[in-house]
Design a protein around this motif. Structure first.
Motif, PDB file in Angstrom:
ATOM      1  N   UNK A   1      39.796  41.415   6.769  1.00 18.87           N
ATOM      2  CA  UNK A   1      40.875  41.652   5.686  1.00 18.87           C
ATOM      3  C   UNK A   1      41.857  41.165   4.521  1.00 18.87           C
ATOM      4  N   UNK A   2      41.574  40.601   3.375  1.00 21.19           N
ATOM      5  CA  UNK A   2      42.692  39.441   2.823  1.00 21.19           C
ATOM      6  C   UNK A   2      44.136  40.007   3.074  1.00 21.19           C
ATOM      7  N   UNK A   3      44.853  39.768   3.756  1.00 20.75           N
ATOM      8  CA  UNK A   3      45.879  39.703   3.685  1.00 20.75           C
ATOM      9  C   UNK A   3      47.157  39.518   2.334  1.00 20.75           C
ATOM     10  N   UNK A   4      48.462  40.724   2.053  1.00 19.05           N
ATOM     11  CA  UNK A   4      48.929  40.852   1.000  1.00 19.05           C
ATOM     12  C   UNK A   4      50.010  39.098   0.694  1.00 19.05           C
ATOM     13  N   UNK A   5      49.840  38.819   0.000  1.00 22.36           N
ATOM     14  CA  UNK A   5      50.784  37.657  -0.233  1.00 22.36           C
ATOM     15  C   UNK A   5      52.324  37.607  -0.236  1.00 22.36           C
TER      16      UNK A   5
END
Length: 708
Positions: free
Chosen positions: A133-137
């Protein structure tokens, strides 16, 4: 009538305290803490481990990676092997020879030398596992200087503290990055040496080998902390001018993550008694807390937010409401349903489900234990020395005590087979305060102990999961950036997912649940005459709602509570009058309080007469099939047939707090009813009535058991 048959419940860490295993916990889940939940009330025995994934590890081994909240060690046992591994920062890893692929392993948590809960897991590779999962900024909310001239970057980031890979936030300064691990509620602090003043700093989140977008800032002290603008304090309930029937008030709202919230009564000058409740804001920006019982009257309360950072000033908001039902009291909880009794070494774990109860008590001999629960689910840890004795369990809510159930303390497997997962249904979408709230239902067998959750994905990425759930009703919050996007919703249990519900995120005008699940009273019939006993009221409604039956016969007097019930996940409800009703005509008002305010408060009335039963022209009840002592296939519909008085209404009761199955004998006296049955023994009780009057005595039998 539409009935739900599978489904949903809390996917929060509170559910984990009950031993639930949910792979897709909300990205903004609360932190692991000994909060007042069923198992967390005891001093030992952590919740079951959570399996995150199983993957290849070199040529000859596989790796099982997982999370074990509150545990110090996890033990793995399987045919031909096993080991014990430590838990570090809540995570554990097992390396297993690949020759054991296909076997079933049992994982058990330990803390302080005390054995906790266990789960079984199939040792199979997650071949179809989604990419990382690409983390949230991260959101940088402010830059300040401390007394030593060091810059302090303050911010928040949304993440899932129960995922195996830990999130890290870094600040890029051109050399070695400066690192910070967010706390469990999502706040982080980065300290940057004064020599970097005026430079551009890139703040980024990292999860495994995936990184978020970069929030680039100028490292200047003049940048104020914008947390109050990004997460303004707001009160969602009680709304201004609300008239409340319940004396205990639930306050909820949104604020800066990890802030402390204090709710005070403006009219109380003595600070010892002014505070109504306190709580902390979760990583998702939401908070909730309950006041003690309050008397009738008008109230003005102040909510004070105390942020984590000293650079952010306190904020306050006011709320006014009134309590108008002086003789209000909650309906008594339902009869407990035994879920299972598990042998856990030195203890027996007794799990029960009690609709309508917030607390439950267990008594055996001189031993007494009281626990708080989630969604009517309770776990009691009983000393092994009490095995073989009979325990008495009852549900509690406020000052009301429900009927007690006697339970022999001998191990028994789960009495209810989990129903297959089905896709969630969305009834309302609300766009409020920078967020979108999805209000929906998904069903499951009413007395499943470990209930599923609901998650939302966009393009395969997890973007949210259920924050609030109850008996199949849920609320799922998304950031406003997803308005107009097509997303997918799934019910989830352990490592399973249901089929997807596709949804274009857009606000809707009204909640469709009252039309999908209209409030109905199925018994007693309108205008019927019922025996002079405590009648049982049954009906259908919105899953997750609470139903109150009140006697409103005397128009010049306040309504009198007859009984109340939760609408279960299959859309049914049932309650027995707490006191016998007087002979004569009665008018009752049934009021439904749905899980969501947007669904309103549906009501209906039911008139009937309390009289004496008429035994003329009665035929005895006979059950033809199934035969007493026979077996059935667990998880299937079972049909009961027999004979009774022609034209009589037939009510088949199967125990465990299940609503009766209703049918009618034909002109020849033949009748037939069917019901889905789980993995438990059942003893039928059949009652016949005519024109609302019970005929003869109840017939008991047959007793049937699931086939092995």
């Amino acid at each position: 009538m539409k009935k739900l048959t599978t489904g949903l419940a809390s996917a929060s860490l509170a559910a984990l305290a009950l031993g639930a295993i949910t792979p897709g916990v909300a990205a903004a889940s609360p932190a692991p803490s000994p909060s007042p939940t069923a198992d967390a009330g005891r001093s030992a025995g952590p919740a079951a481990p959570i399996v995150s994934r199983i993957e290849k590890h070199g040529a000859d081994r596989i790796a099982l990676l997982g999370v074990a909240p509150w545990a110090e060690q996890v033990r793995m046992q399987f045919d031909g092997g096993g080991s014990v591994e430590p838990v570090t920062d809540g995570r554990y890893t097992f390396l297993i020879d690949k020759t054991h692929l296909g076997k079933t392993a049992t994982l058990t948590s330990f803390a302080g030398g005390i054995e906790g809960e266990s789960i079984d897991v199939a040792l199979t590779l997650d071949e179809d596992a989604a990419p990382g999962i690409i983390p949230v900024m991260p959101r940088v909310l402010g830059v300040s200087k401390d007394s030593q001239g060091v810059f302090v970057i303050e911010g928040t980031v949304t993440y899932d503290p129960l995922q195996f890979d830990q999130l890290e936030v870094t600040a890029s300064t051109g050399g070695m990055p400066i690192r910070s691990v967010p706390d469990v509620n999502g706040t982080f602090t980065l300290t940057i040496p004064a020599e970097f003043a005026g430079r551009q700093i890139g703040v980024q989140a990292h999860l495994g080998n995936k990184s978020s977008a970069v929030d680039t800032i100028d490292l200047l002290e003049t940048r104020p902390n914008t947390a109050s603008d990004t997460h303004p304090l707001a009160i969602l309930s009680p709304w201004a001018g609300a008239e409340l029937a319940e004396p205990a008030v639930t306050f909820s709202g949104v604020a800066i993550p990890n802030s402390q919230i204090v709710v005070t009564n403006d009219a109380e000058t003595d600070q010892r008694f002014a505070t109504l409740c306190e709580t902390n804001v979760l990583a998702n920006g939401k908070w909730t807390c309950d006041s003690p019982r309050l008397p009738d009257g008008e109230y003005s309360a102040t909510v004070t937010e105390k942020p984590t950072w000293s650079s952010v000033t306190e904020q306050t908001e006011g709320s006014s409401f009134s309590i108008v039902h002086g003789d209000w009291k909650p309906a008594a909880p339902a009869l407990p349903h035994l879920s299972s009794i598990t042998d856990s070494g030195d203890h027996l774990i007794v799990r029960v489900v009690i609709p309508g109860a917030s607390r439950a008590s267990l008594e055996v001999g001189e031993h007494r234990d009281e626990q708080q629960g989630i969604n009517g689910r309770f776990s009691f840890w009983v000393e092994k020395s009490l095995a073989g004795q009979t325990a008495t369990v009852a549900g509690l809510v406020d000052q009301s005590v429900g009927k007690a159930l006697d339970i022999p303390l001998t191990p028994i497997a789960d009495t209810i087979t989990p129903a297959p997962l089905t896709a969630p249904v969305i009834h309302h979408v609300a766009d409020e305060g920078g967020h979108v709230y999805l209000e929906g239902t998904t069903g499951y067998a009413p007395f499943e102990f470990f209930t599923p959750g609901v998650i939302a994905k966009k393009d395969g990425k997890l973007i949210g999961s259920t924050e609030l759930t109850y008996n199949g009703a849920f609320i799922l919050r998304l950031d406003e950036e997803y308005v107009g996007d097509e997303i997918e919703l799934f019910s989830t249990r352990n490592l399973e997912l249901s089929t997807a519900t596709e949804l274009v995120v857009a606000e809707t005008e009204k909640n469709s649940a009252p039309e999908t699940f209209p409030l109905e009273v199925t018994s007693p019939a309108d205008g019927a005459t019922v025996p002079a006993t405590s009648p049982t009221f049954t009906g259908e409604g919105i899953p997750g709602a609470k139903v109150r039956v009140e006697d409103t016969t005397a128009a010049d007097k306040a309504p009198v509570l007859v009984c109340g019930a939760d609408v279960l996940a299959d859309g049914t409800w049932s309650c027995e009058a707490e006191k016998p009703l007087a002979h004569g005509e009665h008018t009752t008002t049934v009021t439904e309080a749905p899980f969501w305010v947007s669904a309103g408060t549906p009501t209906t009335t039911r008139g009937f007469t309390i009289g004496d039963a008429d035994s003329d022209d009665e035929a005895p009840i006979v059950v033809t099939t199934p035969a007493d002592g026979s077996t059935f296939l667990a998880g299937s519909d079972v049909t009961f047939t027999g004979t009774a008085t022609p034209g009589a209404d037939i009510a088949l009761h199967l125990g465990y707090g299940l609503a009766p199955v209703i049918g009618t004998a034909d002109a020849e006296g033949d009748w037939s009813v069917s019901r889905w049955l789980g993995n438990a023994p059942y003893t039928a009780t059949v009652i016949q009535s005519k024109n609302g009057k019970q005929l003869s005595g109840a017939h008991t039998g047959p007793t049937i058991t699931p086939a092995s």
